[in-house]
Design a protein around this motif. Structure first.
Motif, PDB file in Angstrom:
ATOM      1  N   TYR A 105      77.094 -44.818 -12.488  1.00 13.58           N
ATOM      2  CA  TYR A 105      76.715 -44.893 -11.080  1.00 13.58           C
ATOM      3  C   TYR A 105      75.436 -45.739 -10.985  1.00 13.58           C
ATOM      4  N   ARG A 106      75.635 -47.030 -10.910  1.00 14.17           N
ATOM      5  CA  ARG A 106      74.511 -47.975 -10.886  1.00 14.17           C
ATOM      6  C   ARG A 106      74.697 -48.897  -9.680  1.00 14.17           C
ATOM      7  N   PHE A 107      73.651 -49.040  -8.861  1.00 14.55           N
ATOM      8  CA  PHE A 107      73.786 -49.752  -7.599  1.00 14.55           C
ATOM      9  C   PHE A 107      72.659 -50.778  -7.450  1.00 14.55           C
ATOM     10  N   ALA A 108      73.038 -52.021  -7.189  1.00 13.24           N
ATOM     11  CA  ALA A 108      72.055 -53.065  -6.911  1.00 13.24           C
ATOM     12  C   ALA A 108      71.573 -52.917  -5.477  1.00 13.24           C
ATOM     13  N   LEU A 109      70.288 -52.651  -5.312  1.00 16.90           N
ATOM     14  CA  LEU A 109      69.726 -52.469  -3.978  1.00 16.90           C
ATOM     15  C   LEU A 109      69.309 -53.783  -3.333  1.00 16.90           C
ATOM     16  N   GLY A 110      69.315 -54.858  -4.128  1.00 17.00           N
ATOM     17  CA  GLY A 110      68.873 -56.146  -3.599  1.00 17.00           C
ATOM     18  C   GLY A 110      67.365 -56.266  -3.649  1.00 17.00           C
ATOM     19  N   ARG A 111      66.849 -57.305  -3.002  1.00 18.01           N
ATOM     20  CA  ARG A 111      65.412 -57.528  -2.981  1.00 18.01           C
ATOM     21  C   ARG A 111      64.780 -56.626  -1.937  1.00 18.01           C
ATOM     22  N   LEU A 112      63.842 -55.830  -2.385  1.00 18.62           N
ATOM     23  CA  LEU A 112      63.147 -54.908  -1.501  1.00 18.62           C
ATOM     24  C   LEU A 112      61.681 -55.317  -1.400  1.00 18.62           C
ATOM     25  N   ALA A 113      61.200 -55.382  -0.175  1.00 16.30           N
ATOM     26  CA  ALA A 113      59.791 -55.714   0.059  1.00 16.30           C
ATOM     27  C   ALA A 113      58.932 -54.472  -0.132  1.00 16.30           C
ATOM     28  N   LYS A 114      57.718 -54.694  -0.449  1.00 19.88           N
ATOM     29  CA  LYS A 114      56.765 -53.602  -0.603  1.00 19.88           C
ATOM     30  C   LYS A 114      56.686 -52.814   0.693  1.00 19.88           C
ATOM     31  N   GLY A 115      56.747 -51.466   0.575  1.00 19.41           N
ATOM     32  CA  GLY A 115      56.687 -50.647   1.769  1.00 19.41           C
ATOM     33  C   GLY A 115      57.580 -49.419   1.663  1.00 19.41           C
ATOM     34  N   ILE A 116      57.857 -48.791   2.804  1.00 24.88           N
ATOM     35  CA  ILE A 116      58.651 -47.565   2.867  1.00 24.88           C
ATOM     36  C   ILE A 116      60.086 -47.915   3.263  1.00 24.88           C
ATOM     37  N   HIS A 117      61.031 -47.342   2.535  1.00 27.31           N
ATOM     38  CA  HIS A 117      62.450 -47.592   2.792  1.00 27.31           C
ATOM     39  C   HIS A 117      63.195 -46.252   2.805  1.00 27.31           C
ATOM     40  N   ARG A 118      64.275 -46.215   3.583  1.00 33.69           N
ATOM     41  CA  ARG A 118      65.111 -45.009   3.623  1.00 33.69           C
ATOM     42  C   ARG A 118      66.274 -45.184   2.644  1.00 33.69           C
ATOM     43  N   LEU A 119      66.375 -44.260   1.702  1.00 33.10           N
ATOM     44  CA  LEU A 119      67.446 -44.275   0.697  1.00 33.10           C
ATOM     45  C   LEU A 119      68.416 -43.135   1.003  1.00 33.10           C
ATOM     46  N   GLU A 120      69.700 -43.462   0.996  1.00 34.95           N
ATOM     47  CA  GLU A 120      70.732 -42.469   1.287  1.00 34.95           C
ATOM     48  C   GLU A 120      71.803 -42.519   0.207  1.00 34.95           C
ATOM     49  N   ILE A 121      72.115 -41.372  -0.363  1.00 38.49           N
ATOM     50  CA  ILE A 121      73.146 -41.264  -1.397  1.00 38.49           C
ATOM     51  C   ILE A 121      74.190 -40.275  -0.894  1.00 38.49           C
ATOM     52  N   ALA A 122      75.402 -40.762  -0.659  1.00 40.66           N
ATOM     53  CA  ALA A 122      76.505 -39.900  -0.216  1.00 40.66           C
ATOM     54  C   ALA A 122      77.379 -39.574  -1.413  1.00 40.66           C
ATOM     55  N   VAL A 123      77.641 -38.292  -1.636  1.00 40.45           N
ATOM     56  CA  VAL A 123      78.422 -37.847  -2.791  1.00 40.45           C
ATOM     57  C   VAL A 123      79.619 -37.040  -2.294  1.00 40.45           C
ATOM     58  N   SER A 124      80.798 -37.388  -2.792  1.00 45.37           N
ATOM     59  CA  SER A 124      82.027 -36.662  -2.459  1.00 45.37           C
ATOM     60  C   SER A 124      82.493 -35.908  -3.694  1.00 45.37           C
ATOM     61  N   ASN A 125      82.721 -34.608  -3.541  1.00 49.23           N
ATOM     62  CA  ASN A 125      83.152 -33.792  -4.680  1.00 49.23           C
ATOM     63  C   ASN A 125      84.668 -33.657  -4.681  1.00 49.23           C
ATOM     64  N   THR A 126      85.188 -32.647  -5.346  1.00 48.20           N
ATOM     65  CA  THR A 126      86.625 -32.358  -5.320  1.00 48.20           C
ATOM     66  C   THR A 126      86.903 -31.269  -4.287  1.00 48.20           C
ATOM     67  N   ALA A 127      88.174 -31.019  -4.047  1.00 48.21           N
ATOM     68  CA  ALA A 127      88.568 -30.005  -3.066  1.00 48.21           C
ATOM     69  C   ALA A 127      88.646 -28.607  -3.660  1.00 48.21           C
ATOM     70  N   ALA A 128      88.378 -28.454  -4.957  1.00 49.12           N
ATOM     71  CA  ALA A 128      88.643 -27.178  -5.635  1.00 49.12           C
ATOM     72  C   ALA A 128      87.857 -26.018  -5.043  1.00 49.12           C
ATOM     73  N   ASN A 129      86.569 -26.212  -4.763  1.00 47.55           N
ATOM     74  CA  ASN A 129      85.747 -25.082  -4.312  1.00 47.55           C
ATOM     75  C   ASN A 129      86.206 -24.537  -2.966  1.00 47.55           C
ATOM     76  N   ARG A 130      86.803 -25.376  -2.151  1.00 41.25           N
ATOM     77  CA  ARG A 130      87.331 -24.886  -0.875  1.00 41.25           C
ATOM     78  C   ARG A 130      88.735 -24.335  -1.029  1.00 41.25           C
ATOM     79  N   TYR A 131      89.618 -25.080  -1.687  1.00 40.76           N
ATOM     80  CA  TYR A 131      91.026 -24.700  -1.703  1.00 40.76           C
ATOM     81  C   TYR A 131      91.315 -23.523  -2.627  1.00 40.76           C
ATOM     82  N   TYR A 132      90.488 -23.315  -3.644  1.00 46.27           N
ATOM     83  CA  TYR A 132      90.693 -22.164  -4.521  1.00 46.27           C
ATOM     84  C   TYR A 132      89.954 -20.915  -4.037  1.00 46.27           C
ATOM     85  N   ARG A 133      89.157 -21.059  -2.978  1.00 47.20           N
ATOM     86  CA  ARG A 133      88.441 -19.913  -2.439  1.00 47.20           C
ATOM     87  C   ARG A 133      89.431 -18.830  -1.985  1.00 47.20           C
TER      88      ARG A 133
END
Length: 896
Positions: free
Chosen positions: A841-869
């Motif tokens: 899981y390696r992602f090129a963020l591109g050229r970032l200027a000095k300063g504050i940036h918002r980073l967002e990581i979206a993760v999708s799991n499997t359906a097991a924890n819901r469907y086996y409940r």
């Protein structure tokens, strides 16, 4: 980049844009009759995620009365028309649920004589005995819903009991053929009912002798057909296939191009009195005795004796010839009839029979509860001769024999490679149909890459679902959620499937123009399997040779006896099934059809070829063409094929111009293909957790190219005679080597590794903001443990981690996510930086200027924890979900 002409790059067009034949395919499970909106939405979704072909399959949740109803056929027409609009291909999955031939029970409705008829037997000292306690183990293991589907009202009942043969023979073994007395006419049914029968011999059973009686009966309630009857196959076509194909003629063959059969086989019955060499009942028809007599040269009664008792020196021959006649009758009656219909209809025939080796390398290591000889499940080369395209079955996500044997039988019949259907069975619970909702895209991808390396052209997923079923209901099959899950279109990681589908299709297309460099041929021991049965050592020896050769990086193919007997021998090689081999393996082979193969192997050995054997040696030829013996002309024999023994043998094989030398502890998966003009194609896949590499050593300096299955690009590398190839964890590489390097000089080269840190990195640990969907209220969450441990135990979906990061150095930045479960996308300041369904899981963020940036990581799991409940399938474990280790920012190029 060097530019080369189209002529120098065979297959470039199909690699950049793979046709449907290379794209993933899937069963589309219909749990009810869908409306047009459902068809349109789901087919568009399947196409968007990279599927090229769909096969509609009615599942057990759909009432059998709906199958082939006017509403079903109208929905089917609608779905195929939409598929045509979307440029999807379609095939006819040929039956309700599975087990081809019954047409949801319509084949035998009002045609009782077409229901399965079986041969049972009993041996003992009494003049009276019985057939009782008949049970279908293969069905019982699936539960009451399967019983209710295969048998009317769920009742297993029998009728039309008839004595087919009865013999007296000595109890001492082996029996002598001349001492076997046929007493069929003196033996009669005295009573019978739906559960069994009693019979009696008119005479007295002498001391020291046994009475063996063979009785046939027709099932009164089974929806399965008698596969020995061509008329059963014709009726199946009339009521099961014609109603589907006739309204769809306009789509044949451009959209609707083939019919797919699935595991045609009758009931595998056992009963209280079963004994002898065969583990299940045999199908029976009135034509079978004459076919057996013609093949064996014996009366039907004496031929049957060999299945229960030993009959001296002729035992193995008679058993092999009996099953040769039996299998030929099965093949011609069912597959031959289907093939004739396909030719008249203008569509192709494909599908797979029962594979007793499914999920195993041993020939009979999968469905161990059955004797495959009683079904179309041994003569794979013969069955494949009726198909237009080869297909096989794979269970779960481990390397296994099916694709290699499928590729082999295809090549023997003038084709190559095969389609592989994969289904998942549960690992957490004995209820196999509960499946694996815990499946990750990384696991599926690795499995499919391995299948390609083993001989697969197209993957067939089992399946994509119409519905995800009902909560809080653990019922298998009738709750679609637990009908051989997962339905991957209901997995949270489903939106990433297209990444994998494109890569898989390009990998397959890359391999297409080349033939595998497989120096070893494994003799497929057909007559041994017929004569000795599934528990003989030939089955495990096949598996040991396969696993050992793969471990050593030595590719192989299976070759039929007829192909080896006719193989051309020259320069220490034997050509068979379109390939040339340096060595031939006989895995505990005891019975051959004729001694012609031994004579050709002797020519091969004398010409410098290698003949290796293990275990038992040939002792019987069914059709000896002259007086020569069955002595095997080996160059090396072992009791058991151990890895140490195999390593010594493989090290002695000739170098054919390309070698792969491993420089990593865990060997990657490899495939080497030879092009007609002397070029090579190489596939490397590191399915381990750690990075590594290998060296590709060429016989001479060659031009080198790297073909990327991820995006379809082709890059020219430096000419070389040795190439060092780094492999990250889970990395797949496709390389091509061509004759004619500039100047022809030897040189070594290497592929560059990924960019590394430039001395500046930041670990993003601590607490992040977390939301279960875009715009939802967020909570604080640690990235050191999954969300299932932090208050979201049953959440299956996409979780969004976000925070502000401080960039203190202008430059090119990379984000590394060391642990994520299971698919990831990254945004910086709202801009999408990449999507990954597997490591790294390696992602090129591109050229970032000095300063504050918002980073967002979206993760999708499997359906097991819901469907086996709230089901017994959950067990004491939950699937890890989300981030479980802190991400890291890496500066890879600092602005000066």
């Amino acid at each position: 980049m060097q530019q080369q002409s189209q002529v120098e790059r065979p297959g470039e067009d199909i690699f950049r844009k793979p046709p449907h034949a290379f794209m993933p395919s899937a069963y589309w499970f219909w749990h009810s009759v869908p409306d047009e909106a459902t068809c349109r939405a789901q087919l568009a979704d399947f196409k968007a995620q990279g599927f090229g072909t769909v096969l509609i399959q009615a599942r057990l949740a759909m009432p059998v009365s709906d199958y082939l109803s006017p509403a079903f056929i109208a929905a089917y027409q609608c779905a195929i028309a939409i598929a045509a609009e979307l440029d999807l291909k379609a095939g006819i999955y040929d039956d309700y649920n599975w087990i081809s031939g019954h047409a949801g029970g319509r084949t035998v409705a009002e045609h009782d004589h077409l229901r399965e008829r079986h041969l049972f037997w009993s041996a003992g000292s009494d003049r009276e005995s019985a057939i009782s306690g008949i049970r279908p183990p293969f069905v019982d293991g699936m539960g009451p819903d399967i019983l209710a589907w295969q048998y009317e009202e769920g009742r297993v009942e029998w009728c039309e009991w008839k004595i087919e043969a009865a013999i007296l023979s000595a109890k001492a073994v082996p029996h002598n053929l001349d001492q076997i007395v046929d007493v069929t006419r003196q033996t009669h049914i005295v009573s019978s009912d739906a559960a069994g029968c009693r019979f009696a011999f008119e005479g007295v059973v002498p001391d020291g002798q046994a009475l063996t009686v063979f009785v046939s009966a027709r099932s009164a309630t089974s929806r399965l057909i008698n596969y020995l009857l061509p008329e059963a196959a014709r009726r199946f076509i009339e009521v099961g296939l014609d109603p589907l194909i006739q309204p769809l003629r306009a789509f044949v063959p451009d959209t609707l191009g083939f019919v797919f059969y699935d595991q045609p086989a009758a009931g595998f019955y056992r009963w209280d009195q079963i004994s002898g060499h065969v583990g299940n009942s045999l199908l029976f028809s009135k034509e079978l005795p004459s076919a057996v007599e013609a093949e064996t040269g014996l009366s039907f009664a004496k031929a049957l004796a060999a299945l229960v008792h030993g009959i001296g020196a002729d035992t193995a021959r008679v058993r092999a010839q009996f099953f040769s006649a039996y299998s030929s009758r099965l093949n011609e009656a069912f597959f031959g009839t289907l093939r004739d219909w396909c030719e008249r209809t203008g569509i192709a025939l494909t599908g797979h029979e029962i594979l007793p080796h499914v999920s195993s390398w041993s020939l009979n290591g999968g469905f161990t509860s059955i004797d495959p000889r009683v079904a179309p499940a041994v003569d794979f080369f013969g069955i494949d001769a009726f198909r237009d395209e080869t297909a096989v079955d794979a269970n779960n996500f481990i390397p296994q024999l099916a694709p290699k044997l499928g590729d082999s039988v295809a090549r023997a019949n003038g084709r190559s490679r095969c389609a592989v259907e994969t289904y998942a069975s549960a690992l957490r619970t004995p209820v196999r149909a509960a499946g694996q909702w815990e499946l990750t895209l990384e696991t599926l991808r690795a499995h499919v890459i391995r299948l390609h390396c083993l001989g697969m052209r197209q993957h067939v997923w089992h399946g994509v679902y119409q519905t995800d079923g009902r909560d809080d209901d653990p019922t298998p099959f009738t709750n679609p959620r637990f009908d051989f899950a997962p339905g991957i279109n209901f997995e949270p990681w489903w939106p990433y499937h297209g990444l994998f589908a494109e890569e898989s299709a390009r990998l397959s297309a890359f391999m297409e123009p080349a033939k595998p460099l497989a120096p070893v041929a494994i003799f497929y021991p057909l007559h041994t399997a017929w004569a000795e049965g599934p528990r003989h050592s030939h089955a495990s020896h096949v598996g040991a040779w396969c696993e050992g050769l793969l471990e050593l990086g030595c590719d192989f193919m299976f070759v039929s006896e007829s192909d080896l007997a006719a193989g051309k021998v020259s320069n220490g090689r034997i050509q068979a099934a379109g390939l040339a081999f340096d060595a031939v393996v006989l895995p505990s082979v005891t019975v051959l059809q004729s001694n012609a193969v031994l004579q050709n192997l002797d020519r091969f050995r004398r010409d410098g070829g290698r003949v290796w054997s293990s275990g038992d040696r040939p002792r019987t030829c069914c059709e000896a063409t002259d007086g020569s013996s069955t002595v095997l002309p080996t160059t090396h024999s072992v009791d058991a094929p151990t890895l140490q023994e195999l390593a010594q043998l493989v090290s002695d094989l000739p170098n054919r111009g390309l070698k792969i030398i491993m420089t990593m502890p865990r060997k990657p998966w490899t495939w080497i293909g030879a092009e007609p003009d002397g070029g090579w194609r190489v596939v490397l896949f590191n399915d381990g957790d750690d990075p590594g590499g290998c060296d590709i050593v060429l016989g001479t300096a060659m031009r080198c190219e790297m073909w990327s299955p991820a995006d379809g690009s082709i890059a020219a590398l430096a000419d070389c005679d040795k190439l060092s190839v780094p492999l990250e964890a889970r990395e797949l590489r496709c390389l091509r080597f061509l004759p004619g390097a500039a100047g022809g000089k030897s040189a070594a080269s290497a592929i560059s590794s990924p960019p590394s840190a430039d001395g500046i990195s930041t670990v993003l640990d601590g607490v992040w903001n977390f939301a279960v969907e875009e715009g939802a209220a967020s909570v604080s969450l640690s990235v050191d443990a999954g969300w299932e441990e932090q208050g979201f135990a049953s959440f299956s979906g996409t979780g969004i981690y976000f925070r502000e990061i401080a960039i203190e150095t202008d430059g090119e930045w990379l984000l590394e996510v060391p642990e994520a479960h299971t698919a990831v996308s990254v945004r910086i300041d709202g801009r999408l930086c990449g999507r990954r369904g597997w490591r790294p899981y390696r992602f090129a963020l591109g050229r970032l200027a000095k300063g504050i940036h918002r980073l967002e990581i979206a993760v999708s799991n499997t359906a097991a924890n819901r469907y086996y409940r709230n089901t017994p399938y959950q067990g004491d474990m939950q699937d890890r979900s989300g981030l479980t280790a802190p991400p890291r920012l890496v500066l890879i190029d600092q602005e000066s």
